[in-house]
Design a protein around this motif. Structure first.
Motif, short mmCIF file in Angstrom:
data_model
loop_
_atom_site.label_atom_id
_atom_site.label_comp_id
_atom_site.label_asym_id
_atom_site.label_seq_id
_atom_site.Cartn_x
_atom_site.Cartn_y
_atom_site.Cartn_z
N TRP A 95 35.61 -19.58 36.54
CA TRP A 95 35.70 -20.31 37.80
C TRP A 95 34.33 -20.63 38.40
CZ3 TRP A 95 40.08 -16.75 40.04
CH2 TRP A 95 41.32 -17.17 39.53
N GLN A 96 33.28 -20.23 37.70
CA GLN A 96 31.90 -20.46 38.15
C GLN A 96 31.66 -19.90 39.55
OE1 GLN A 96 31.46 -24.72 37.61
NE2 GLN A 96 30.95 -24.48 35.44
N HIS A 98 33.57 -19.75 42.08
CA HIS A 98 34.17 -20.54 43.18
C HIS A 98 35.01 -19.61 44.06
CE1 HIS A 98 36.51 -23.51 45.35
NE2 HIS A 98 35.77 -24.49 44.83
N LYS A 101 38.81 -20.44 44.78
CA LYS A 101 39.74 -20.07 43.72
C LYS A 101 39.97 -18.56 43.70
CE LYS A 101 38.69 -24.03 40.75
NZ LYS A 101 38.16 -24.48 39.43
#
Length: 261
Positions: A95-96, A98, A101
């Motif tokens: 999800w880098q 994020h 999220k």
């Protein structure tokens, strides 16, 4: 219905705190701690607010509360003293980082607290007289399952604490007979509430516990994620373990040339 709304409110507040905590400490694993804590608290809350007979409600509060407390403390020890679980580290990278999220993930876990509290609703509504034999049976299942899960947790923790075992797969004790004995006993534990709900007008709700737990562990969030991470970190050794050891239900291991070597 109103009682489940109180459970949902509690779960949302606790998971919101957990999301804020993981932002500071970069460890999504706290979500497991809060899920166990939330479901255990739901058992206490629904037992208190239920309208069923005293005996099954007291049994629910004691057995459900102790189960949740033990599991939450065990998971909290891991979160506080170990690096972020590889499954959640992979999720964070996917999800880098994020945070929106990740927050959604925590809120989904709050909904799962409510979902797994449904068997407690069935127990709290049970007004059946003469529940003593069923309570005794439930207590025996609870002792076997929670004791087995605690033993599996201790065996794995002891194995992982030895630096010489880094990159190797635990085959000690219960882990010789199942690749996931902790999951097996966690699933078995949910039959406790099926027994406590015998005679309840909502008895069918109690069966959601073992059914949903099996589906989640076997097909969704338990074994699939755990085994993918194990293959990433332990490779050939875990593949040999997969070939020789039953996945879920404990049984004698199959002969393995790799293990013999």
């Amino acid at each position: 219905m109103i009682n489940l709304l109180w459970v949902l409110l509690y779960a949302v507040l606790v998971m919101s705190w957990g999301w804020a905590w993981q932002r500071r400490h970069h460890n999504i694993g706290v979500v497991d701690v809060l899920w166990a804590k939330g479901v255990g608290a739901a058992a206490l809350l629904l037992a208190l607010l239920g309208e069923g007979a005293v005996t099954p409600r007291v049994a629910l509060a004691v057995l459900g509360g102790l189960w949740g407390g033990r599991l939450a403390l065990h998971l909290w020890h891991r979160v506080r003293h170990e690096e972020e679980d590889g499954r959640y580290r992979y999720l964070r990278e996917h999800w880098q980082g994020h945070q929106g999220k990740i927050f959604g993930f925590f809120m989904a876990q709050a909904l799962l607290v409510v979902l797994f509290a449904l068997p407690f609703v069935a127990v709290a509504a049970n007004q059946t007289p003469g529940m003593a034999p069923w309570v005794l049976a439930a207590a025996l299942v609870w002792l076997l399952s929670v004791g087995g899960e605690a033993l599996a947790d201790r065996q794995l923790a002891r194995f992982r604490s030895n630096p010489a075992n880094k990159g190797r797969t635990c085959r000690d004790g219960l882990w010789r007979y199942s690749r996931h004995p902790n999951y097996f006993f966690e699933w078995l534990h949910w039959f406790t509430y099926v027994l406590l709900a015998v005679g309840s007008p909502l008895w069918w709700l109690a069966w959601l516990g073992p059914v949903l737990m099996y589906v989640f562990l076997r097909y969704l969030s338990g074994i699939p994620f755990t085994e993918k991470q194990a293959l990433r970190s332990r490779g050939d050794d875990y593949q040999a373990y997969q070939r020789s050891t039953p996945m879920f239900f404990p049984w004698f291991p199959r002969p393995s040339k790799e293990h013999s070597a």
